[in-house]
Scaffold this active site. Structure first.
Site, PDB file in Angstrom:
ATOM      1  N   ASP A 102      -4.685 -10.100 -15.946  1.00 18.72           N
ATOM      2  CA  ASP A 102      -5.716 -11.107 -15.778  1.00 18.72           C
ATOM      3  C   ASP A 102      -6.852 -10.799 -16.748  1.00 18.72           C
ATOM      4  O   ASP A 102      -7.461  -9.728 -16.680  1.00 18.72           O
ATOM      5  CB  ASP A 102      -6.230 -11.038 -14.327  1.00 18.72           C
ATOM      6  CG  ASP A 102      -6.475 -12.407 -13.744  1.00 18.72           C
ATOM      7  OD1 ASP A 102      -7.146 -13.200 -14.430  1.00 18.72           O
ATOM      8  OD2 ASP A 102      -6.008 -12.675 -12.625  1.00 18.72           O
ATOM      9  N   ASP A 159      -8.680 -16.141 -16.992  1.00 21.23           N
ATOM     10  CA  ASP A 159      -9.573 -16.632 -15.952  1.00 21.23           C
ATOM     11  C   ASP A 159     -10.615 -17.611 -16.501  1.00 21.23           C
ATOM     12  O   ASP A 159     -11.261 -17.319 -17.508  1.00 21.23           O
ATOM     13  CB  ASP A 159     -10.289 -15.408 -15.340  1.00 21.23           C
ATOM     14  CG  ASP A 159     -10.985 -15.721 -14.038  1.00 21.23           C
ATOM     15  OD1 ASP A 159     -10.286 -16.053 -13.072  1.00 21.23           O
ATOM     16  OD2 ASP A 159     -12.225 -15.614 -13.975  1.00 21.23           O
ATOM     17  N   ASP A 187      -3.932   3.959   2.578  1.00 16.57           N
ATOM     18  CA  ASP A 187      -5.385   3.814   2.749  1.00 16.57           C
ATOM     19  C   ASP A 187      -5.767   2.375   3.128  1.00 16.57           C
ATOM     20  O   ASP A 187      -6.950   2.036   3.172  1.00 16.57           O
ATOM     21  CB  ASP A 187      -6.142   4.266   1.492  1.00 16.57           C
ATOM     22  CG  ASP A 187      -5.856   3.389   0.294  1.00 16.57           C
ATOM     23  OD1 ASP A 187      -4.995   2.489   0.397  1.00 16.57           O
ATOM     24  OD2 ASP A 187      -6.492   3.598  -0.758  1.00 16.57           O
ATOM     25  N   ASN A 224      -0.107   4.507  -0.427  1.00 17.98           N
ATOM     26  CA  ASN A 224      -0.661   5.795   0.007  1.00 17.98           C
ATOM     27  C   ASN A 224      -1.405   5.720   1.338  1.00 17.98           C
ATOM     28  O   ASN A 224      -2.171   6.620   1.682  1.00 17.98           O
ATOM     29  CB  ASN A 224      -1.565   6.381  -1.087  1.00 17.98           C
ATOM     30  CG  ASN A 224      -2.763   5.475  -1.348  1.00 17.98           C
ATOM     31  OD1 ASN A 224      -2.799   4.343  -0.874  1.00 17.98           O
ATOM     32  ND2 ASN A 224      -3.733   5.977  -2.078  1.00 17.98           N
ATOM     33  N   ASP A 261      -1.723  -1.217  -3.884  1.00 17.95           N
ATOM     34  CA  ASP A 261      -1.998  -0.464  -5.100  1.00 17.95           C
ATOM     35  C   ASP A 261      -0.855  -0.589  -6.107  1.00 17.95           C
ATOM     36  O   ASP A 261       0.170  -1.207  -5.837  1.00 17.95           O
ATOM     37  CB  ASP A 261      -2.279   1.003  -4.753  1.00 17.95           C
ATOM     38  CG  ASP A 261      -1.269   1.534  -3.744  1.00 17.95           C
ATOM     39  OD1 ASP A 261      -0.056   1.349  -3.982  1.00 17.95           O
ATOM     40  OD2 ASP A 261      -1.683   2.106  -2.706  1.00 17.95           O
ATOM     41  N   HIS A 271      -4.119 -17.123  -5.279  1.00 14.59           N
ATOM     42  CA  HIS A 271      -5.085 -16.374  -4.470  1.00 14.59           C
ATOM     43  C   HIS A 271      -6.375 -17.145  -4.209  1.00 14.59           C
ATOM     44  O   HIS A 271      -7.235 -16.651  -3.489  1.00 14.59           O
ATOM     45  CB  HIS A 271      -5.398 -15.053  -5.177  1.00 14.59           C
ATOM     46  CG  HIS A 271      -6.121 -15.274  -6.481  1.00 14.59           C
ATOM     47  ND1 HIS A 271      -5.537 -15.922  -7.547  1.00 14.59           N
ATOM     48  CD2 HIS A 271      -7.375 -14.967  -6.876  1.00 14.59           C
ATOM     49  CE1 HIS A 271      -6.417 -16.002  -8.536  1.00 14.59           C
ATOM     50  NE2 HIS A 271      -7.529 -15.424  -8.159  1.00 14.59           N
ATOM     51  N   ASP A 331       0.851  -1.190   0.000  1.00 16.46           N
ATOM     52  CA  ASP A 331       0.000   0.000   0.000  1.00 16.46           C
ATOM     53  C   ASP A 331       0.887   1.241   0.000  1.00 16.46           C
ATOM     54  O   ASP A 331       1.571   1.508   0.982  1.00 16.46           O
ATOM     55  CB  ASP A 331      -0.895  -0.055   1.255  1.00 16.46           C
ATOM     56  CG  ASP A 331      -1.702   1.220   1.454  1.00 16.46           C
ATOM     57  OD1 ASP A 331      -1.854   1.981   0.469  1.00 16.46           O
ATOM     58  OD2 ASP A 331      -2.175   1.431   2.588  1.00 16.46           O
TER      59      ASP A 331
HETATM   60  O1  TEU Z   1     -11.162 -18.889 -10.287  1.00 23.60           O
HETATM   61  C1  TEU Z   1     -11.854 -19.955 -10.867  1.00 23.60           C
HETATM   62  C2  TEU Z   1     -12.484 -20.838  -9.954  1.00 23.60           C
HETATM   63  O2  TEU Z   1     -13.213 -21.703 -10.375  1.00 23.60           O
HETATM   64  C3  TEU Z   1     -12.343 -20.607  -8.529  1.00 23.60           C
HETATM   65  O3  TEU Z   1     -13.599 -20.280  -8.095  1.00 23.60           O
HETATM   66  C4  TEU Z   1     -11.842 -21.773  -7.804  1.00 23.60           C
HETATM   67  O4  TEU Z   1     -12.474 -22.953  -8.168  1.00 23.60           O
HETATM   68  C5  TEU Z   1     -12.121 -21.479  -6.407  1.00 23.60           C
HETATM   69  O5  TEU Z   1     -11.534 -20.252  -6.110  1.00 23.60           O
HETATM   70  C6  TEU Z   1     -11.587 -22.500  -5.522  1.00 23.60           C
HETATM   71  O6  TEU Z   1     -12.136 -22.213  -4.301  1.00 23.60           O
HETATM   72  C7  TEU Z   1     -11.096 -17.686 -10.958  1.00 23.60           C
HETATM   73  C8  TEU Z   1     -10.360 -16.687 -10.109  1.00 23.60           C
HETATM   74  O7  TEU Z   1      -9.046 -17.139  -9.928  1.00 23.60           O
HETATM   75  C9  TEU Z   1     -11.107 -16.501  -8.836  1.00 23.60           C
HETATM   76  O8  TEU Z   1     -10.424 -15.668  -7.948  1.00 23.60           O
HETATM   77  C10 TEU Z   1     -12.445 -15.910  -9.188  1.00 23.60           C
HETATM   78  O9  TEU Z   1     -13.219 -15.819  -8.038  1.00 23.60           O
HETATM   79  C11 TEU Z   1     -13.176 -16.743 -10.225  1.00 23.60           C
HETATM   80  O10 TEU Z   1     -12.351 -17.173 -11.290  1.00 23.60           O
HETATM   81  C12 TEU Z   1     -14.267 -15.926 -10.859  1.00 23.60           C
HETATM   82  O11 TEU Z   1     -13.710 -14.952 -11.688  1.00 23.60           O
HETATM   83 CA    CA Z   2      -3.410   2.187  -1.304  1.00 19.00          CA
END
Ligand code: TEU
Ligand code: CA
Length: 566
Positions: free
Chosen positions: A111, A208, A38, A36, A42, A336, A34
């Site tokens: 992405d 995605d 908040d 700034n 970012d 993530h 981060d």
């Molecule tokens: O993830 C695809 C997806 O199917 C995920 O939902 C995955 O199966 C799940 O996170 C497991 O718990 C992508 C992105 O990486 C995810 O962050 C998004 O939420 C999803 O697509 C929708 O765009």
């Molecule tokens: Ca920030």
């Protein structure tokens, strides 16, 4: 003594490419840095850390979505593909980041989230408000609910919209309506947007849920008790999928020297080459989920089961065999969307550092482009949030609501969330032992930090000689210095072992032996491995040599070069 030298050395048929040799690092912008104060990471925060990333030795930065979004699913619900999310900064900030990254020889991929948009995207707004809108057909509207499809985030995937008296499809949240790729204008809009970013100089895309863009238009009924089955058999690999990907390749990807990495949800090994065989001109690589979902029970991700190393090994073996010398994968153990890799596949209690290093060794020596997620390089772990109020992820929050509504005992849900919630990976990057791990100077941040930042942080890793971070640098350099680890063939020993992952990477340029002990116990190496003589140690995660020969210690990782014999 040298019986294992009988491997026939064949000419490598695998084509070389920069994106096969690259190491990818995923940044989750809101949790990285981060700039700034908040409380939200970012774009300028990323720019500040470019030297750190360069020093780590990675080549490509994948940024999770940075586009305008109401943030229902942390930016995976996009309302304007060509604008930057205000919280993250401005287009100037992004241009500056791209410029600085390129100056340092780092690439940036974005992405591409085009299975769905946000319901606040102007296309959907128009589509919903007017049945005669040219955008009506950009989404799936039906008078009657066509089937029983379920959404990834709980509840049904068909939502009744009172404003227009019809149902629309959303495989993810209600605020993520699925785009109708049957409509050619949708595809043209997407391609145009891709050109916009590529012309700016962006180095490619992570795509995605790309296997979901083509739908079976009869929306076949699913077995609602088998969500994983629904994903694999019904939601993905639709009838026109490869037609769409070829078209995208022809109209966009083929015009640039860029990286294309598909999120390979629902793809089985035998389908891998359909996506990534270069002769088919679709994507360069995909990352499959097979090893990630193997502990999802019948009820999906919130029904975790233990994973087994033999399954894990079998999955990589099968992918390797199916792809042969054609297609390519990205390898990863977390991102993530998953818990932290050291917490899931390692031992984050007694052997955190050793097992984090072992997992780095694995990804740097397997075939496939390694993709590391921010924080893995310092061995960040899952977070044990004490209160369910600390969760932010829509998937976890919806689960909590569901439990509350069905009078489920939240105390029962807690340990499950601590194990599987996506927020495990989304706590702020731990830079130092200062407040919020040095991530932000704000009083409160968008999500709480993992309190273990006091011990686990970048600063401490930089000043400790034997740290996880320094090991990562060595493992990454090892891969770069020995292309056989990228392109070489793959041969396994002790396939049936539940503790040991032992393999060889070899081609006409070299021959390497990788020994990994995925357990808390000491193990004897099999005779066939002991028999491999004349080796030079290139990497190991223990400081001292073992006193006993022929054994491998808990979570020990070793990489040897096998010297050519005459
Ligand atoms: O993830 C695809 C997806 O199917 C995920 O939902 C995955 O199966 C799940 O996170 C497991 O718990 C992508 C992105 O990486 C995810 O962050 C998004 O939420 C999803 O697509 C929708 O765009
Ligand atoms: Ca920030």
């Amino acid at each position: 003594m040298h019986k294992w030298r009988t491997l026939s050395i064949t000419k490598p048929t695998m084509k070389a490419a920069w994106w096969k040799e690259a190491v990818v690092y995923q940044i989750y912008p809101r949790s990285f840095m981060d700039s700034n104060g908040d409380g939200i990471g970012d774009i300028n925060g990323i720019t500040q850390k470019l030297d750190y990333l360069k020093d780590l030795g990675v080549d490509v930065l994948w940024l999770s979505p940075i586009f305008e979004s109401p943030d229902d699913d942390n930016g995976y619900d996009i309302s304007d593909y060509c604008a930057i999310m205000e919280k993250f900064g401005t287009m100037e900030d992004f241009d500056h980041l791209l410029d600085q990254a390129h100056e340092k020889g780092l690439k940036i991929i974005l992405d591409l989230v085009v299975n769905h948009t946000s319901d606040e995207h102007r296309w959907f707004q128009s589509s919903r408000s007017d049945r005669n809108s040219p955008y009506r057909d950009f989404y799936f509207w039906r008078e009657e609910q066509p089937s029983n499809w379920l959404s990834f985030f709980g509840g049904e995937a068909w939502e009744y919209d009172a404003e227009t008296s019809a149902y629309y499809l959303h495989l993810f949240s209600k605020k993520q309506p699925d785009l109708n790729w049957e409509n050619e204008t949708v595809r043209q809009e997407v391609y145009e947007m891709m050109h916009f970013w590529l012309k700016k100089g962006v180095d490619g895309f992570r795509m995605d849920v790309i296997p979901m863009i083509s739908k079976y238009l009869n929306f076949p009924y699913i077995d609602t008790n088998d969500f994983v089955g629904a994903i694999e058999n019904t939601y993905t690999n639709g009838p026109r999928l490869h037609e769409f990907l070829s078209e995208m390749n022809k109209q966009v990807l083929s015009h640039y020297d860029i990286m294309s990495m598909g999120e390979g949800i629902g793809i089985k090994p035998e389908q891998g080459n359909l996506y990534t065989d270069p002769d088919r001109k679709e994507l360069q690589m995909i990352y499959h989920f097979d090893h990630m979902s193997l502990d999802w029970g019948k009820g999906g991700k919130f029904d975790p089961q233990e994973w087994k190393l033999t399954d894990f090994k079998r999955i990589f073996r099968e992918w390797h065999q199916e792809l042969g010398d054609k297609g390519w994968i990205t390898t990863f153990l977390d991102n993530h969307d998953f818990p932290r890799m050291v917490s899931r596949f390692g031992n984050d209690v007694d052997y955190r550092e050793l097992s984090a290093k072992l997992l780095a060794t694995l990804l740097c020596t397997l075939r496939g482009t390694p993709c590391f997620y921010q924080g893995s390089e310092i061995g960040m772990t899952n977070v044990a949030f004490e209160s369910v109020d600390q969760y932010r992820d829509i998937e976890s929050v919806n689960k909590i609501k569901e439990y509350e509504q069905s009078n489920g005992d939240l105390e029962m849900l807690k340990p499950i969330l601590q194990k599987v919630s996506r927020d495990n990976a989304r706590t702020p990057m731990q830079w130092s032992d200062e407040m919020h791990g040095g991530f932000s100077t704000a009083q409160t941040t968008w999500i709480d930090s993992n309190p273990n930042y006091l011990k686990i942080n970048v600063e401490a890793n930089l000043t400790t000689e034997n740290s996880v971070l320094h090991y990562y640098k060595s493992a990454i350099q090892l891969r770069k210095n020995h292309p056989t680890l990228v392109y070489g063939d793959f041969l396994e020993y002790a396939q049936e072992s539940e503790s040991l992952y032992l393999y060889r990477r070899w081609d006409s340029n070299g021959d390497y032996l990788i020994l990994l002990n995925f357990s808390d116990e000491l193990h004897a190496l099999p005779e066939e491995v002991k028999a491999i003589a004349q080796t030079e140690k290139l990497l190991g995660n223990y400081l001292k040599e073992s006193e006993k020969e022929g054994i491998i210690r808990p979570w020990e990782a070793l990489v040897y070069r096998i010297n050519p014999t005459d």
